[in-house]
Design a protein around this motif. Structure first.
Motif, PDB file in Angstrom:
ATOM      1  N   ARG A 116      47.442  48.170  34.354  1.00 34.67           N
ATOM      2  CA  ARG A 116      47.606  47.685  35.726  1.00 34.67           C
ATOM      3  C   ARG A 116      48.536  48.609  36.516  1.00 34.67           C
ATOM      4  N   THR A 117      48.512  48.437  37.830  1.00 38.04           N
ATOM      5  CA  THR A 117      49.367  49.252  38.694  1.00 38.04           C
ATOM      6  C   THR A 117      50.843  49.029  38.359  1.00 38.04           C
ATOM      7  N   LYS A 131      47.535  41.218  44.612  1.00 41.94           N
ATOM      8  CA  LYS A 131      46.869  41.572  43.347  1.00 41.94           C
ATOM      9  C   LYS A 131      47.243  40.576  42.247  1.00 41.94           C
ATOM     10  N   CYS A 157      46.011  45.554  49.932  1.00 38.19           N
ATOM     11  CA  CYS A 157      46.693  46.202  48.808  1.00 38.19           C
ATOM     12  C   CYS A 157      46.689  47.717  48.977  1.00 38.19           C
ATOM     13  N   HIS A 161      46.355  53.574  41.131  1.00 33.22           N
ATOM     14  CA  HIS A 161      46.086  53.391  39.703  1.00 33.22           C
ATOM     15  C   HIS A 161      46.951  54.380  38.921  1.00 33.22           C
ATOM     16  N   HIS A 193      36.716  51.897  38.130  1.00 28.47           N
ATOM     17  CA  HIS A 193      37.773  51.227  38.908  1.00 28.47           C
ATOM     18  C   HIS A 193      37.278  51.016  40.324  1.00 28.47           C
ATOM     19  N   PRO A 196      40.358  48.152  46.586  1.00 32.15           N
ATOM     20  CA  PRO A 196      40.799  46.753  46.724  1.00 32.15           C
ATOM     21  C   PRO A 196      40.009  45.933  47.744  1.00 32.15           C
ATOM     22  N   ARG A 202      40.968  42.279  41.582  1.00 32.73           N
ATOM     23  CA  ARG A 202      40.006  42.879  40.639  1.00 32.73           C
ATOM     24  C   ARG A 202      40.195  44.396  40.631  1.00 32.73           C
ATOM     25  N   ASP A 203      40.676  44.901  39.518  1.00 33.53           N
ATOM     26  CA  ASP A 203      40.946  46.344  39.414  1.00 33.53           C
ATOM     27  C   ASP A 203      39.694  47.148  39.086  1.00 33.53           C
ATOM     28  N   THR A 204      38.784  46.534  38.329  1.00 36.58           N
ATOM     29  CA  THR A 204      37.643  47.293  37.796  1.00 36.58           C
ATOM     30  C   THR A 204      36.333  46.525  38.004  1.00 36.58           C
ATOM     31  N   PRO A 267      43.732  53.604  44.886  1.00 40.74           N
ATOM     32  CA  PRO A 267      43.710  52.521  43.895  1.00 40.74           C
ATOM     33  C   PRO A 267      42.842  52.836  42.681  1.00 40.74           C
ATOM     34  N   ARG A 268      42.126  53.935  42.725  1.00 42.78           N
ATOM     35  CA  ARG A 268      41.381  54.370  41.550  1.00 42.78           C
ATOM     36  C   ARG A 268      41.410  55.903  41.520  1.00 42.78           C
TER      37      ARG A 268
END
Ligand code: SF4
Length: 329
Positions: A116-117, A131, A157, A161, A193, A196, A202-204, A267-268
């Motif tokens: 996670r972040t 998140k 967000c 990552h 990934h 947001p 949901r990250d992935t 974020p990814r």
């Protein structure tokens, strides 16, 4: 820490069944991130389904020359594997740039992808964070966000990552193998990934109950021209402020293939498709590299305190591209 049940799975199918039959379950592999989050109260699983002893701990060459990495292969073993060092140096370099030796000895390939972040507001249950708790707000937006995203973020967000390994996998066109209630599934690493949007929780793209079983790297020649570079506040045991993974193949004086991904900007892992396209067929010159990287980073939307990241990422990418070009021209 909240008490939890513990189940050790003997097979992939058994793990998926245990997960499906126990609401609030989480898979446990190396536990280097999950256990920390449990101590902080961010993760509160009812059951841990231990997948660390599943027979997914090998690296094998497939008949077509691709390399399959089991999900429980430890990060240190993967970085040191002769075929990885020989054919995919960018992956070995990215792994060794991450965390510490002790953590790499425990962390797994699958767990690395699911970490996670490290946004401090996410890790602090006293702070608002969409998140961790959807709808509670984003403490970082008007707070401390020097380390946060400049690409792909949303008003919900702005986290990045943290994985180094995932950045190399995106540049290498790797695929992620999954097993879950609907059977087996494969996803490109660059699309594993998610951004947001309205749902940073949901990250992935993984579905409930799905387990990562492996990662497949496409066939590559020995010494694939590739490099990973990472800028950080201190020389080790620190997350990236910006990083870049590049695969650059040239022939007859022009670029035949470019795989470029940035880390810690979004974020990814940020696959730089615009830059790659601009480089295809071009002579590998400094001017071509600058043009391509600037086209990619034109989409950046820095926050109040992190505009420095755009220049940092640009400089990293240009340095790596120039280092790779002479060896391949
Ligand atoms: Fe939470 Fe994302 Fe905001 Fe950090 S940036 S506080 S992870 S919503």
């Amino acid at each position: 820490m909240k008490s939890f049940a513990y189940v050790r799975a003997g097979s992939v199918e058994e793990a998926a069944d245990a997960y499906a039959s126990r609401p609030g379950a989480r898979y446990l592999a190396g536990g280097t991130n999950l256990v920390d989050l449990m101590k902080l109260g961010v993760e509160r699983p009812a059951t841990l389904v231990d997948v660390s002893r599943l027979p997914l701990d090998t690296v094998e060459e497939l008949p077509d020359g691709a390399l399959r990495i089991g999900a429980t292969v430890r990060n240190s073993d993967l970085a040191a594997h002769p075929m990885v060092r020989d054919r995919y140096p960018v992956l070995s370099q990215a792994l060794l740039a991450g965390a510490s030796g002790q953590l790499r000895n425990l962390a797994t390939t699958g767990g690395n992808l699911l970490q996670r972040t490290r946004c401090p507001y996410f890790q602090d249950t006293g702070k608002p964070c969409n998140k961790r708790e959807p709808g509670s707000g984003c403490g970082a937006l008007d707070g401390v966000h020097r380390d946060h995203a400049v690409l792909g973020h949303s008003s919900r967000c702005i986290a990045t990552h943290p994985s180094d390994m995932a950045v190399a996998l995106a540049a290498l066109d790797a695929h992620i193998e999954l097993y879950g209630p609907d059977g087996e599934r494969v996803l490109p690493a660059a699309e594993f990934h998610r951004l947001p949007g309205e749902h940073p929780e949901r990250d992935t793209e993984i579905r409930p109950g799905e387990l990562i079983t492996g990662v497949v790297l496409p066939a590559a020649p020995a010494g694939l021209p590739s490099l990973y570079r990472k800028a950080r506040d201190r020389a080790s045991y620190a997350f990236a402020l910006a990083s870049v993974a590049v695969v650059l193949e040239t022939a007859d004086g022009v670029v035949r293939h470019a795989g470029i991904a940035f880390g810690a900007l979004a974020p990814r892992p940020w696959r730089a498709r615009i830059a790659e396209e601009a480089l295809l067929g071009a002579a590998p010159t400094a001017a071509a590299f600058e043009h391509a990287v600037d086209l990619e980073l034109a989409a950046a939307q820095p926050l109040r305190d992190n505009a420095y990241k755009v220049r940092l990422a640009r400089n990293l990418a240009l340095d790596v591209l120039s280092r790779l070009a002479p060896a391949t021209a």
